[in-house]
Design an enzyme around this catalytic site. Structure first.
Site: not given
Length: 500
Positions: A135-136, A139, A156, A277
């Protein structure tokens, strides 16, 4: 090396991963030739013409520092196995003079006292092999890798091509200072993962701090720009589309894991934690367990208030109000925010559909109480645990007559061979019909409700709850010995369709 998504895009991202991980983190030989272009003169000092705009950057850096410091304060200074605030942030971030560097580094360091918490450090990344991108975001970037001895892990680190970095560079033109600013989210996440350890939170296996220059030049270890890497256990992104097509028992487990997590967060060692979030993309699964993997947007403080109007939760289609306490805090607001988000992102889609008839009234109660926020997290967890107890014990099946098995001939210690399979909805396999049952009576009731079913087989396989996996067939060619299995063959023509 497998690629994900568009081949060109994936190749570009993987190239960045190799450069960042294998070069910057592991080899540590990144050169500083870009300093002059970014406002630094050849000796690494800040050019005078860039000092004014750096005032705002330094202010933001110190604000990020203030955000993390309370997370460390409760750990104590130098407590065994906990990070020390003084070692993590030696002093307040100060503006640089024209002939000085950016000042002390506000970062996690190998000497921060974290070795008692983390299993791994920079040495673990020596033989890392990047596999693909998990995932990207704005940030961070997450990469699936194999460490030494083929240990799977997820790395990460800061997405230096992400929008957060791009925005900072446009405003301040300072790659080193911007990396420091953007990396605070990852540093905060590392601290939270160390403090908030729970079966439904991703495990932090370690972290690494590498100087951008690898510490080769004298004094490099005191400069900003050190690269931050979190080493996590590897999980699989939560796939809601696939989950919607899964058996109810698997969907219930996701919701149960989530409620157990929220119960912990409501009374964590840091206080009540809110996930600002709150999205399914913030979660992964590890060996069938739901785990929160993104904590950088978590807050550990209940909102301050002066009046009741300050304690309002706003959602797209609903809003809820709480009273402002005598000490000027919206007590319980974090807990209620998490619970309602669990309702609208998880419960609504996963819980009611295809729930066992004997449990639908309890499921409906959970949906109503959480959708209206009439229940707190303690009551919600109690309701989930009650459903689990009934489901595991089979008490929700008390209306099934035991005589239903008289319609079947049972062959113990046998299983079918050359079976004629048919597909059924919410099966554990896509090619046949495999369902979770409490016992043979429930399996017989299910077989009676399928017009194609003439036979079912109970094996030694069980689900996470301890229930049996039963395979349903429309026929078979032969039987073979199997001490762990039982075959039930319908004696006559299919009876009237039964309600399961």
């Amino acid at each position: 090396m497998p690629l994900m998504g568009n081949p060109l895009c994936a190749a570009a991202l993987l190239a960045f991963v190799v450069i960042s991980v294998l070069v910057s983190l592991l080899i540590g030989s990144l050169q500083h030739g870009s300093k002059a272009k970014s406002g630094y003169v050849s000796n690494g000092t800040l050019g005078e013409e860039f000092a004014p705009r750096h005032g705002e950057l330094i202010y933001q850096l110190n604000e990020r520092r203030k955000e993390i410091m309370p997370l460390l304060a409760t750990a104590g200074q130098g407590s065994r196995g906990q990070p020390s605030a003084s070692s993590l942030f030696p002093q307040q971030y100060q503006p640089p003079a024209a002939d000085s560097d950016l000042g002390p580094r506000s970062e996690l360091t190998d000497g921060s006292g974290l070795t008692g918490v983390d299993e791994m450090g920079c040495d673990s990344l020596v033989d890392v092999r990047a596999v693909d991108i998990l995932g990207s975001g704005y940030t961070k970037l997450v990469v699936r890798v194999f460490l030494s001895e083929d240990q799977p892990a997820a790395l990460k680190f800061v997405n230096e091509q992400g929008s957060d970095m791009e925005k900072c560079l446009q405003e301040f033109e300072d790659p080193r200072g911007c990396y420091e600013l953007v990396s605070y989210k990852l540093k905060k996440e590392i601290v939270l993962l160390q403090r908030l350890q729970h079966p439904n939170i991703i495990k932090l296996r370690g972290h690494c701090m590498e100087d951008a220059g690898g510490g080769e030049e004298e004094g490099e270890g005191e400069r900003g720009g050190g690269r931050v890497t979190a080493i996590l256990e590897q999980g699989h992104p939560l796939q809601m589309i696939q989950l919607l097509q899964s058996p109810w028992e698997e969907r219930f487990k996701v919701c149960l894991d989530l409620v157990r997590l929220l119960h912990f967060l409501s009374r964590s060692p840091l206080g009540s934690v809110a996930l600002l979030d709150f999205q399914p993309r913030q979660f992964v699964t590890v060996s069938g367990e739901l785990k929160l993997t993104d904590l950088d947007d978590a807050t550990v403080e209940e909102p301050a208030c002066q009046t009741d109007a300050d304690c309002t939760l706003q959602f797209p289609h609903r809003h809820f109000s709480l009273p402002c306490s005598a000490r000027g805090v919206c007590e319980g607001l974090n807990e209620k925010r998490n619970l309602y988000n669990a309702y609208r992102y998880f419960f609504t889609y996963l819980l009611p559909h295809q729930a066992p008839p004997g449990l639908t009234h309890l499921v409906d109660h959970i949906m109503n109480s959480t959708g209206e926020l009439r229940a707190d997290i303690n009551q919600t967890l109690e309701a989930f645990e009650h459903i689990l107890l009934l489901y595991k014990s089979g008490l929700h099946l008390d209306n099934l007559p035991p005589s239903i098995l008289k319609d079947y001939t049972v062959m113990h210690g046998m299983r079918t061979s050359g079976s004629v399979e048919y597909r059924c909805w919410l099966s554990y396999t896509h090619q046949g019909c495999v369902l979770s049952v409490h016992n043979a009576t429930e399996a017989a009731s299910i077989c009676n409700s399928h017009s194609q079913c003439t036979t079912f087989c109970l094996t030694g396989e069980r689900t996470w709850s301890g229930r049996h996996l039963a395979s349903f067939y429309s026929g078979f060619s032969s039987l073979v010995p199997d001490g762990m299995s039982e075959v039930y063959l319908r004696k006559a023509s299919p009876p009237e369709t039964a309600t399961v």
